[in-house]
Design a protein around this motif. Structure first.
Motif, short mmCIF file in Angstrom:
data_model
loop_
_atom_site.label_atom_id
_atom_site.label_comp_id
_atom_site.label_asym_id
_atom_site.label_seq_id
_atom_site.Cartn_x
_atom_site.Cartn_y
_atom_site.Cartn_z
N THR A 115 -10.90 -7.39 16.16
CA THR A 115 -11.03 -5.94 16.08
C THR A 115 -12.18 -5.58 15.15
OG1 THR A 115 -10.00 -3.84 15.41
CG2 THR A 115 -9.20 -5.84 14.33
N PRO A 116 -13.08 -4.70 15.60
CA PRO A 116 -14.17 -4.32 14.72
C PRO A 116 -13.72 -3.41 13.59
CG PRO A 116 -14.30 -3.11 16.79
CD PRO A 116 -13.22 -4.13 16.95
N SER A 117 -12.68 -2.59 13.84
CA SER A 117 -12.37 -1.52 12.89
C SER A 117 -10.90 -1.21 12.72
CB SER A 117 -13.10 -0.24 13.33
OG SER A 117 -12.90 0.00 14.71
N GLY A 118 -10.01 -2.04 13.24
CA GLY A 118 -8.59 -1.84 13.03
C GLY A 118 -8.22 -2.29 11.63
N SER A 119 -7.96 -1.34 10.73
CA SER A 119 -7.85 -1.67 9.32
C SER A 119 -6.42 -1.79 8.80
CB SER A 119 -8.58 -0.61 8.49
OG SER A 119 -8.09 0.69 8.81
N GLY A 120 -5.43 -1.42 9.60
CA GLY A 120 -4.06 -1.55 9.15
C GLY A 120 -3.68 -3.01 8.98
N VAL A 121 -2.83 -3.27 8.01
CA VAL A 121 -2.46 -4.65 7.69
C VAL A 121 -1.94 -5.38 8.92
CG1 VAL A 121 -0.88 -6.09 6.34
CG2 VAL A 121 -1.99 -4.11 5.28
#
Length: 430
Positions: free
Chosen positions: A157-163
């Motif tokens: 994922t380039p930008s999925g920031s959730g843990v």
């Protein structure tokens, strides 16, 4: 910045920060006015072009919102992926164990909603994708996480920031986690800005905003500071006077806004209107705010986190920006850069594995190192987190600059173009 790095930020950042991967629930209407524009004839050419001499094809899937209020993010991810694939194919493709593969991109619009994410993912699997660059937003990443695990698919994922975006061993991320981004903002506020009393304004419409907020609060308290206000807002909100009035009644020395540039536009304007003269520190979702403000003075001096700066003079960044601008008549943002790096990471995994079998590529992810746009020597932990650094961007004289730099080449030459890439469907706050 040197002080910040010396206090351990660089070490912390190798764990991972948050690249704006919240889950928006905006409308699903076509967003032809979004930043970066809808894909042009250039993207059709880039995805259709094949590597000369290639004897096989490797299909990379991509997911993100191409319509709706978060469309700018998905469009940037799609276009950044297209630039990388075009480059790789023109350079001869990917040699995997003696077989040369031409890359092809199949991209699906998930509208940044969880139900559409599942449908988008299934449509990509029907097209026989062999790796996934996506999803773009945290909620969509988590919606398909177990599906990709069941399918044993390599996910970057380039930008999925959730843990939980990388909770499964098949998933990796280019961006940083929400919690670490919050920790980093708190450290910067207290160690570099020298403040003790912090006010936090955060979006409670997404895991992105709440995750960063939690990171800010925990780190401020750990460092002996005080969170004097903790005010929430919804992603669709446009009136922040109540929250700002409460903050004004405290002894806050900085306002940390954990949310996107749309909200930041209204927040900074309304703060200026009420004479609230407190510096702003923002999460990486602020990228693009200059495209939505009518008066740049309302965000003058504001600082936000980012892993990419389009005016960077490094050769690889300059070349990418030039190619992107030529293809889409827009300046790339960090989402485009993250996606570009994600494609090259998939390429590196293919080459290291010497195979296109998922098990082999997934295992190879912890053995690769990629010099990307968002960091040199990007590598990955077994937990799916990237090892790389980040930048603080400050708005000075109506342009984006690298924090702490006074050099002319640190400023974005055309801030309107840079911000257009991130402006989705919000016009300036009135």
């Amino acid at each position: 910045m040197k002080k910040m790095m010396s206090t351990g930020l660089a070490a912390a950042l190798v764990l991972s920060m948050a690249a704006c991967g919240g889950n928006s629930t905006g409308s699903a209407t076509a967003d032809t006015g979004s930043a970066g524009g809808q894909s042009t004839a250039a993207d059709a050419q880039s995805t259709a072009s094949s590597a000369e001499g290639a004897t096989a094809e490797f299909v990379i899937g991509g997911m993100g919102p191409l319509t709706g209020s978060a469309a700018s993010y998905g469009i940037s991810v799609k276009q950044g992926s297209e630039i990388a694939i075009k480059e790789i194919n023109e350079a001869g493709g990917v040699n995997v164990g003696g077989t040369v593969y031409s890359l092809k991109l199949e991209f699906a619009d998930d509208e940044a909603t969880e139900d559409k994410a599942v449908s988008a993912y299934n449509s990509l699997m029907d097209k026989n994708i062999q790796a996934l660059v996506g999803a773009t937003t945290t909620g969509c990443c988590m919606a398909i996480a177990d599906l990709t695990m069941a399918d044993n698919l390599l996910v970057v994922t380039p930008s999925g920031s959730g843990v939980d975006c990388v909770k499964n061993p098949n998933a990796f991320r280019i961006c940083f986690t929400d919690t670490l981004q919050g920790n980093t903002l708190a450290e910067f506020a207290m160690n570099d800005m020298g403040v003790k009393n912090v006010a936090v304004l955060y979006s409670n419409s997404s895991d992105y905003g709440t995750g960063i907020k939690d990171g800010v609060v925990s780190k401020v308290e750990e460092l002996g500071g005080t969170v004097v206000a903790e005010e929430a807002f919804g992603d669709a909100d446009v009136d922040f006077n109540s929250q700002l009035t409460k903050i004004k009644g405290t002894d806050a020395e900085v306002i940390i806004v954990c949310g996107y540039y749309q909200a930041a536009t209204y927040i900074t304007k309304q703060a200026a209107d009420m004479g609230l003269d407190i510096p702003f520190l923002g999460s990486d979702g602020w990228d693009g705010v200059l495209g939505t403000v009518t008066d740049a003075s309302t965000v003058e001096g504001a600082i936000f986190l980012s892993s990419f700066f389009s005016a960077d003079t490094q050769e690889n960044v300059a070349n990418f920006v030039s190619e992107y601008e030529a293809a889409y008549n827009a300046t790339p943002d960090q989402f485009a850069a993250d996606a570009y790096d994600a494609v090259y990471v998939v390429k590196a995994a293919m080459e290291k594995a010497g195979s296109i079998e998922s098990d082999a590529m997934i295992a190879a992810m912890t053995e690769i190192s990629v010099d990307g746009l968002t960091g040199d020597g990007i590598s990955f932990t077994p937990e799916g987190e990237p090892n790389k650094g980040a930048k603080f961007i400050q708005i000075k004289d109506g342009a984006y600059t690298v924090y702490g730099s006074d050099s002319a080449d640190a400023s974005a030459a055309d801030e309107s173009a840079a911000s257009e890439t991130a402006a989705a469907d919000e016009s300036a706050a009135e």
